[in-house]
Enzyme design. Structure first.
Site, PDB file in Angstrom:
ATOM      1  N   GLU A   1      15.479  16.770 -14.554  1.00  0.00           N
ATOM      2  CA  GLU A   1      14.329  15.779 -14.460  1.00  0.00           C
ATOM      3  C   GLU A   1      14.764  15.499 -12.393  1.00  0.00           C
ATOM      4  O   GLU A   1      15.981  14.878 -12.429  1.00  0.00           O
ATOM      5  CB  GLU A   1      15.948  14.674 -15.628  1.00  0.00           C
ATOM      6  CG  GLU A   1      15.071  13.572 -16.122  1.00  0.00           C
ATOM      7  CD  GLU A   1      15.949  12.804 -17.277  1.00  0.00           C
ATOM      8  OE1 GLU A   1      16.079  14.486 -18.098  1.00  0.00           O
ATOM      9  OE2 GLU A   1      15.579  11.879 -17.496  1.00  0.00           O
TER      10      GLU A   1
ATOM     11  N   GLU B   1      23.187  19.629 -21.452  1.00  0.00           N
ATOM     12  CA  GLU B   1      22.712  19.019 -19.969  1.00  0.00           C
ATOM     13  C   GLU B   1      24.012  19.422 -19.371  1.00  0.00           C
ATOM     14  O   GLU B   1      25.594  19.544 -19.530  1.00  0.00           O
ATOM     15  CB  GLU B   1      23.584  17.323 -20.001  1.00  0.00           C
ATOM     16  CG  GLU B   1      21.796  16.475 -20.609  1.00  0.00           C
ATOM     17  CD  GLU B   1      22.086  15.014 -20.602  1.00  0.00           C
ATOM     18  OE1 GLU B   1      22.556  14.565 -19.684  1.00  0.00           O
ATOM     19  OE2 GLU B   1      21.227  14.258 -21.183  1.00  0.00           O
TER      20      GLU B   1
ATOM     21  N   ASP C   1      19.146  18.725 -29.208  1.00  0.00           N
ATOM     22  CA  ASP C   1      19.859  18.210 -27.918  1.00  0.00           C
ATOM     23  C   ASP C   1      21.498  18.032 -28.232  1.00  0.00           C
ATOM     24  O   ASP C   1      21.814  17.557 -29.842  1.00  0.00           O
ATOM     25  CB  ASP C   1      19.478  17.001 -27.778  1.00  0.00           C
ATOM     26  CG  ASP C   1      19.338  16.534 -26.381  1.00  0.00           C
ATOM     27  OD1 ASP C   1      20.275  17.755 -25.434  1.00  0.00           O
ATOM     28  OD2 ASP C   1      18.794  15.651 -25.828  1.00  0.00           O
TER      29      ASP C   1
HETATM   30  O1  KIV Z   1      16.510  13.602 -24.933  1.00  0.00           O
HETATM   31  C1  KIV Z   1      15.646  13.508 -24.096  1.00  0.00           C
HETATM   32  O2  KIV Z   1      14.695  13.341 -24.700  1.00  0.00           O
HETATM   33  C2  KIV Z   1      15.322  14.765 -22.983  1.00  0.00           C
HETATM   34  C3  KIV Z   1      14.844  14.972 -21.970  1.00  0.00           C
HETATM   35  C4  KIV Z   1      14.615  13.781 -20.773  1.00  0.00           C
HETATM   36  C5  KIV Z   1      14.532  16.007 -21.338  1.00  0.00           C
HETATM   37  O3  KIV Z   1      16.976  14.810 -22.814  1.00  0.00           O
END
Ligand code: KIV
Length: 284
Positions: free
Chosen positions: A181, A114, A83
């Site tokens: 989400e 995101e 992420d």
């Molecule tokens: O960081 C995370 O766990 C997420 C999920 C909710 C998709 O972005």
């Protein structure tokens, strides 16, 4: 190269459901991979479930990279997705590229951002330079201040339009999938039908191409799980019981038991050796 690639994820659309779970460390990632999950995701949710932050706004790329390194060492089959944390790609495309590279160099196979439409240029550049990207729309926790908290989205025409615009922009820019989400299931179904890339839902119902859950929610470790998360086991209760048992056994002198320690069988031998060791120490 791992068995599950972004191309394989795309090919799963309409054929089989995609499974994705977060993992932030080596032992968890080993288990997720062994269980056959398709995508092991080093999510920024670690800010809350690992670091105890109230939201995901205070997490650095270097921290995500450190966890990605550990996860990457464990995973042999699944796709490792990292992420991009808050403010690591919003300031400029160049900054976004630099930070995505850090995550790839830490062992990720792909990165997630995101948003969608607002970051289409970044997605295009990353894909062109060989970094696969997953987008994320609907409830985007990094924008929770603007959204006014963690809430269901997709009720208004404007929100439906924004979600669709994000998904379509991601598809056009070359993203290989998009997370939806906490959106109304009708909206998730519509998006899934409207784009050729897989949709991965969390709190978005069954009419999507895959599901993602946060490790601590799935295993019942975290106290404040969202309402859409299914708890497959009450690990919190089990861990608490084990810790209480341990504490009690030490207090009651039941642990360590005879099977947990080793002693000299010949006590005379021990006494002589100990005596000599003590004498040597005194001489020094
Ligand atoms: O960081 C995370 O766990 C997420 C999920 C909710 C998709 O972005």
């Amino acid at each position: 190269m791992r068995e599950i690639t972004p191309r394989k994820i795309i090919e799963m659309k309409g054929r089989e459901k995609i499974t994705m779970v977060t993992a932030y460390d080596y032992p968890s990632a080993l288990l997720a991979d062994k269980a056959g999950v398709d995508i092991v995701f080093v999510g920024d949710s670690m800010a809350m479930v690992i670091y105890g932050e109230p939201n995901t706004l205070n997490l650095s790329v270097d921290t995500v990279a450190l966890h990605t390194k550990a996860v990457s060492k464990a995973v042999k089959r699944a796709l490792v997705l990292a992420d991009m944390p808050f403010a690591s790609y919003e300031i400029s495309v160049e900054e976004g590229i630099k930070n995505a590279v850090k995550l790839i160099q830490a062992g990720a196979d792909a990165v997630k951002i995101e948003g969608g439409y607002d970051h289409r240029k970044l997605v295009k550049r990353l894909v062109r330079m060989g970094i696969p990207v997953m987008g994320h729309t609907g409830l985007t926790p990094q924008r929770y201040l603007r959204l006014g908290g963690y809430r269901l989205v997709g009720e208004t025409e404007e929100e439906i339009e924004e979600i669709l615009r994000d998904a379509k922009a991601l598809e056009k820019a070359g993203a290989f999938a998009v997370v939806l989400e906490f959106v109304l299931t009708d909206v998730a179904k519509l998006v899934t039908e409207e784009v050729s890339i897989p949709t991965i839902g969390i709190g978005a119902g069954p009419y999507v191409d895959g599901q993602v859950l946060v490790w601590h929610d799935l295993l019942g470790i975290y106290e404040n799980s969202p309402p859409f998360a299914k708890r497959y086991v009450d690990l919190r209760g089990m861990i608490l019981l084990a810790l209480e048992n341990y504490r009690e056994e030490v207090k009651n002198e039941e642990f360590p038991g005879r099977e947990h320690y080793w002693e000299f069988l010949d006590k005379d031998d021990f006494r002589k050796k100990a005596q000599r060791a003590l004498e040597k120490l005194e001489e020094d």
